[in-house]
Design an enzyme around this catalytic site. Sequence first.
Site, PDB file in Angstrom:
ATOM      1  N   LYS A 116      10.726   2.726  -1.343  1.00 47.95           N
ATOM      2  CA  LYS A 116       9.789   1.607  -1.473  1.00 47.95           C
ATOM      3  C   LYS A 116       9.699   0.753  -0.211  1.00 47.95           C
ATOM      4  CE  LYS A 116       9.185   3.300  -5.488  1.00 47.95           C
ATOM      5  NZ  LYS A 116       8.083   4.258  -5.648  1.00 47.95           N
ATOM      6  N   GLY A 165      10.492  -0.851 -12.113  1.00 46.93           N
ATOM      7  CA  GLY A 165      11.107  -2.072 -12.638  1.00 46.93           C
ATOM      8  C   GLY A 165      12.603  -2.057 -12.866  1.00 46.93           C
ATOM      9  N   LYS A 201       8.992 -12.244  -2.213  1.00 49.77           N
ATOM     10  CA  LYS A 201       8.591 -13.446  -2.936  1.00 49.77           C
ATOM     11  C   LYS A 201       8.275 -13.005  -4.369  1.00 49.77           C
ATOM     12  CE  LYS A 201       7.117 -17.669  -3.384  1.00 49.77           C
ATOM     13  NZ  LYS A 201       8.219 -18.620  -3.532  1.00 49.77           N
ATOM     14  N   GLU A 275      -0.683   0.605  -6.341  1.00 49.65           N
ATOM     15  CA  GLU A 275      -0.432  -0.465  -7.314  1.00 49.65           C
ATOM     16  C   GLU A 275      -0.374  -1.834  -6.644  1.00 49.65           C
ATOM     17  OE1 GLU A 275       2.369   1.691 -10.687  1.00 49.65           O
ATOM     18  OE2 GLU A 275       3.199   0.067  -9.480  1.00 49.65           O
ATOM     19  N   ASN A 289       1.874   5.429  -6.280  1.00 51.48           N
ATOM     20  CA  ASN A 289       2.251   6.588  -7.098  1.00 51.48           C
ATOM     21  C   ASN A 289       1.542   7.821  -6.564  1.00 51.48           C
ATOM     22  OD1 ASN A 289       3.761   4.891  -8.810  1.00 51.48           O
ATOM     23  ND2 ASN A 289       1.888   4.335  -9.871  1.00 51.48           N
ATOM     24  N   ARG A 291       1.131  10.785  -7.761  1.00 46.34           N
ATOM     25  CA  ARG A 291       0.943  11.765  -8.844  1.00 46.34           C
ATOM     26  C   ARG A 291      -0.327  11.450  -9.631  1.00 46.34           C
ATOM     27  NH1 ARG A 291       4.399   7.736 -10.875  1.00 46.34           N
ATOM     28  NH2 ARG A 291       3.437   6.683 -12.647  1.00 46.34           N
TER      29      ARG A 291
HETATM   30  C1  MV4 Z   1       7.113  -7.707  -8.845  1.00 47.60           C
HETATM   31  C2  MV4 Z   1       6.853  -8.735  -9.766  1.00 47.60           C
HETATM   32  C3  MV4 Z   1       6.707 -10.026  -9.273  1.00 47.60           C
HETATM   33  N1  MV4 Z   1       6.844 -10.269  -7.952  1.00 47.60           N
HETATM   34  N2  MV4 Z   1       7.226  -7.997  -7.546  1.00 47.60           N
HETATM   35  C4  MV4 Z   1       7.803  -4.312 -12.120  1.00 47.60           C
HETATM   36  C5  MV4 Z   1       7.757  -2.853 -11.988  1.00 47.60           C
HETATM   37  C6  MV4 Z   1       7.678  -2.536 -10.550  1.00 47.60           C
HETATM   38  N3  MV4 Z   1       6.685  -1.523 -10.348  1.00 47.60           N
HETATM   39  C7  MV4 Z   1       7.321  -3.808  -9.871  1.00 47.60           C
HETATM   40  N4  MV4 Z   1       7.400  -4.825 -10.882  1.00 47.60           N
HETATM   41  C8  MV4 Z   1       7.195  -6.130 -10.562  1.00 47.60           C
HETATM   42  N5  MV4 Z   1       7.271  -6.451  -9.244  1.00 47.60           N
HETATM   43  C9  MV4 Z   1       7.103  -9.247  -7.111  1.00 47.60           C
HETATM   44  N6  MV4 Z   1       7.262  -9.518  -5.823  1.00 47.60           N
HETATM   45  C10 MV4 Z   1       6.738  -8.433 -11.111  1.00 47.60           C
HETATM   46  C11 MV4 Z   1       6.930  -7.115 -11.521  1.00 47.60           C
HETATM   47  C12 MV4 Z   1       6.782  -6.894 -12.942  1.00 47.60           C
HETATM   48  C13 MV4 Z   1       5.687  -6.199 -13.455  1.00 47.60           C
HETATM   49  C14 MV4 Z   1       4.734  -5.642 -12.618  1.00 47.60           C
HETATM   50  C15 MV4 Z   1       3.665  -4.957 -13.125  1.00 47.60           C
HETATM   51  C16 MV4 Z   1       3.525  -4.836 -14.502  1.00 47.60           C
HETATM   52  C17 MV4 Z   1       4.445  -5.381 -15.355  1.00 47.60           C
HETATM   53  C18 MV4 Z   1       5.540  -6.057 -14.855  1.00 47.60           C
HETATM   54  C19 MV4 Z   1       6.478  -6.590 -15.714  1.00 47.60           C
HETATM   55  C20 MV4 Z   1       7.567  -7.258 -15.200  1.00 47.60           C
HETATM   56  C21 MV4 Z   1       7.705  -7.399 -13.818  1.00 47.60           C
END
Ligand code: MV4
Length: 447
Positions: A116, A165, A201, A275, A289, A291
């Site tokens: 990442k 996550g 952040k 994303e 992603n 895929r």
């Molecule tokens: C974050 C975020 C807030 N701030 N990054 C969750 C899964 C992973 N793909 C990245 N994720 C997140 N990254 C920053 N800097 C909040 C999440 C996150 C989230 C993101 C997308 C969809 C649902 C989520 C649920 C919890 C946290």
Amino acid sequence: MFKKLLIANRGEIALRIHRACKEMGIKTVAIHSTADADAMHVRLADEAVCVGPASSKDSYLNVHAILSAAIITGAEAIHPGYGFLSENAKFAEMVEEHGITFVGPSSKHIKAMGDKITAKQVVEKAGIPVVPGSAGSVDSVDDAKKIAKEFGLPVLIKATAGGGGRGMQVVREMSELEELYKRARQEAGSYFSNDTVYIEKFLDDPRHIEIQVIADKHGNVCHLGERDCSLQRRNQKVLEESPSPVINQEVRDEIGMIVANAIKDIGYSSVGTVEFLYENGQFFFIEMNTRLQVEHPVTELVYNIDLVQEMIKIAYGDKLSITQDQIKPQGHAIEFRINAEDPETFMPSPGTILLHHAPGGYGVRVDSALYTGYSIPPYYDSMISKVIIFGKSRDICIKRAKSALSEYVIDGVKTSIPLHTRLLEDPTVLTGDYTIKWLEADFLANK
Ligand code: MV4
């Protein structure tokens, strides 16, 4: 075109790939575990090879058995679907080393996006806006403190080998930073065998919006707009839709072109998803992603394009048959993920399907490998069906979805259909005015 393709997956996505192949005149080879001998994907395929016992790691992740199956059957290509080996760079490399085409991006791109920190650096250099944070890895508590002061609390500590996550730590107070930093590294080490972490952040209340891209091996790239996946529970998407209720054509064109240009710049080919977190009108990259995704059908319906067929053609070396100016979204699509689980407790509910009666009619698509009499094994993902609704507008889509879900009969196991039905009654869902926190913090907490 390929004459024969091996499908390295199971369930609805194995069927989806089989159907694409059938239409293209490609023979299919199914693989399966001993637990899946009676599965629909095995019945439909032209040939099937048992690659191991029930446990995924011994069957659907058994690289040597799968490669042997491809060689023995003379398959010229392997489609990995989603999950399992789809984002395993080593597997993609081994497939190519055996003179078989991996239906996906190059192992080099899978590897870069799988790390990442590297992914963020690569896409930022190519012009995509990223979440503000550390330039690379954060290797000490002192470094972590410096970064937290520079960007301001709250911050999020993430594993570079993570994604989806797992192993993230939110830091809200300086006093807890040291402990959470150590915990993040320890968890990253035990989950991913790589304890490298980075810091961003923390965005408190964003939406989750992802951009679909499609790129051939000749430098032609198109974006296919966005999917809004803000309704999630514990990092599992519940439903997805396109277009997003909060993105207009001007914003779509702008972020879409930024993404398409970046994808061209980095030399990526195949389908892919970039994303973003979207907050206060700004996009912030989090992950890519490499895929085909579970939710690809909503894009297929709104853009009238068969992403699986395109993906196979791209792998074969064909040029994209479309250009960006021919691509216009039309109407609205929503996908409902149906899981075999308790709609209240979310506990898995495997078992035998006593009756499967899928809904149908105009604008109703069901991607599923279920049939009456089928036994859902307890070893794999609980997603058993996807209902994808298409209509002229979001409003029509929602009405059509209510009707379709009310027709859907899955007897013998508990499913998430009642959860979707409740969601479709909620005023917040109807307006589309929610963020990633809403489902868990509001809808599920206050019922
Ligand atoms: C974050 C975020 C807030 N701030 N990054 C969750 C899964 C992973 N793909 C990245 N994720 C997140 N990254 C920053 N800097 C909040 C999440 C996150 C989230 C993101 C997308 C969809 C649902 C989520 C649920 C919890 C946290």
